[in-house]
Scaffold this motif. Structure first.
Motif, short mmCIF file in Angstrom:
data_model
loop_
_atom_site.label_atom_id
_atom_site.label_comp_id
_atom_site.label_asym_id
_atom_site.label_seq_id
_atom_site.Cartn_x
_atom_site.Cartn_y
_atom_site.Cartn_z
N SER A 82 8.06 7.72 -17.37
CA SER A 82 6.76 9.12 -17.17
C SER A 82 6.01 10.00 -16.24
N GLU A 83 5.09 9.31 -15.20
CA GLU A 83 4.85 10.07 -14.42
C GLU A 83 6.32 11.25 -13.66
N GLY A 95 3.83 5.97 -4.72
CA GLY A 95 3.78 6.77 -6.36
C GLY A 95 2.82 7.64 -6.75
N LEU A 96 1.53 7.47 -5.93
CA LEU A 96 0.17 8.51 -6.91
C LEU A 96 0.75 9.48 -6.03
N PHE A 119 9.04 8.81 -4.62
CA PHE A 119 10.08 7.73 -5.10
C PHE A 119 11.03 6.66 -3.60
N THR A 120 11.70 7.66 -3.71
CA THR A 120 12.63 7.28 -2.22
C THR A 120 11.73 6.12 -1.49
N VAL A 154 0.83 -0.95 -0.04
CA VAL A 154 -0.06 -0.26 -0.52
C VAL A 154 0.75 1.35 0.26
N THR A 155 2.09 0.99 1.10
CA THR A 155 2.79 2.26 0.87
C THR A 155 3.31 2.26 -0.23
#
Length: 275
Positions: free
Chosen positions: A208-209, A139-140, A154-155, A133-134
């Motif tokens: 991408s994102e 990421g979101l 991201f890290t 979940v983390t």
């Protein structure tokens, strides 16, 4: 159908999917939907009380079908200013939050599907699901942030991913398996498969994102291939492996009054997962 979708639901960002991207998303939706129908049929062919793995797969495929229907319809995205490649103004890019809703549900369930075959304690499994979940939430949040701070999230996600790898590849494989060790080889194959697939998602995110190197259409094709391989392809492989093992050896039981027997109800034994 792609032209109709993009006409009825116009893209809301400067950088958006093309009709080819929408076409691919409709194809991916068809794969998920067809796989869901097949999995439901396989589930009904199983005796009652032995359908846990099939029903988890049904939840995953249902969620994937809904998500890809939404994305193919050009729905479920929000425009976010890109960090890099801002030539000619300040372009925005479609960030598909509906995809992260999908992963929020499917990634933990995919791990649960695999880890339930091991001798891991319930606490170990729950911690691993939390890390999944983390991984999705970071990421979101990172994708929705237009500044360099996205790489901090991201890290954090990468750290959660390392923990998941540790459980899948090391801790899980060293447990005493519930199925008397019969399923150990299949688990090693399945966990290695999942671990490799989880490695490829952050790479796609970064291109991408994250850095806006590839177009939204390329992003959709890449993520779609990964989701199909990690979803329908893997799930059919996994349930086939599970079908080869006597279900009772996993030690599962509902612990609920469910099946009527001679006018009364029978109670199943307690589940065989330790806390």
């Amino acid at each position: 159908m792609a032209n109709d979708a993009l006409n009825l639901n116009p893209p809301n960002a400067t950088l958006h999917i093309s009709t080819h991207g929408s076409d691919w998303l409709w194809a991916a939706f068809s794969i998920f939907a067809a796989s869901l129908l097949v999995m439901i049929a396989l589930d009904f062919l199983r005796p009652r009380g032995t359908r846990l793995f099939h029903q988890i797969a049904i939840i995953i495929l249902t969620t994937g079908s809904l998500a890809y229907f939404s994305m193919a319809s050009d729905l479920g995205a929000t425009p976010i200013p890109v960090e890099f490649r801002g030539d000619g103004g300040h372009p925005t890019r479609q960030i598909w939050y509906v995809r992260y809703i999908q992963w929020f549900i499917t990634f933990p369930l995919l791990l649960l599907e695999v880890l339930l075959t091991t001798g891991l304690s319930l606490s170990d499994i729950l911690t691993t699901l939390f890390m999944a979940v983390t991984l999705v939430i970071t990421g979101l949040v990172g994708a929705l942030i237009p500044s360099t701070y996205k790489w901090g999230f991201f890290t954090f996600g990468a750290a959660a991913l390392f923990y998941i790898w540790y459980v899948l590849l090391l801790h899980g494989s060293q447990t005493t398996f519930a199925a008397n060790g019969i399923f150990r080889r299949s688990y090693v194959l399945a966990s290695s498969y999942v671990a490799f697939m989880l490695l490829t998602y952050p790479i796609c995110w970064a291109l991408s994102e994250g850095s806006n190197v590839i177009t939204p259409t390329s992003e959709m094709i890449w993520y779609g291939i990964l989701d199909v391989i990690a979803g329908p392809v893997f799930l059919f492989f996994f349930v086939f492996q599970v079908n080869r093992v006597d279900y009772s050896t996993f030690g599962f039981a509902s612990g609920k009054f469910t099946a009527p027997v001679s006018g009364s109800y029978s109670k199943a034994g307690e589940a065989g997962i330790s806390a």
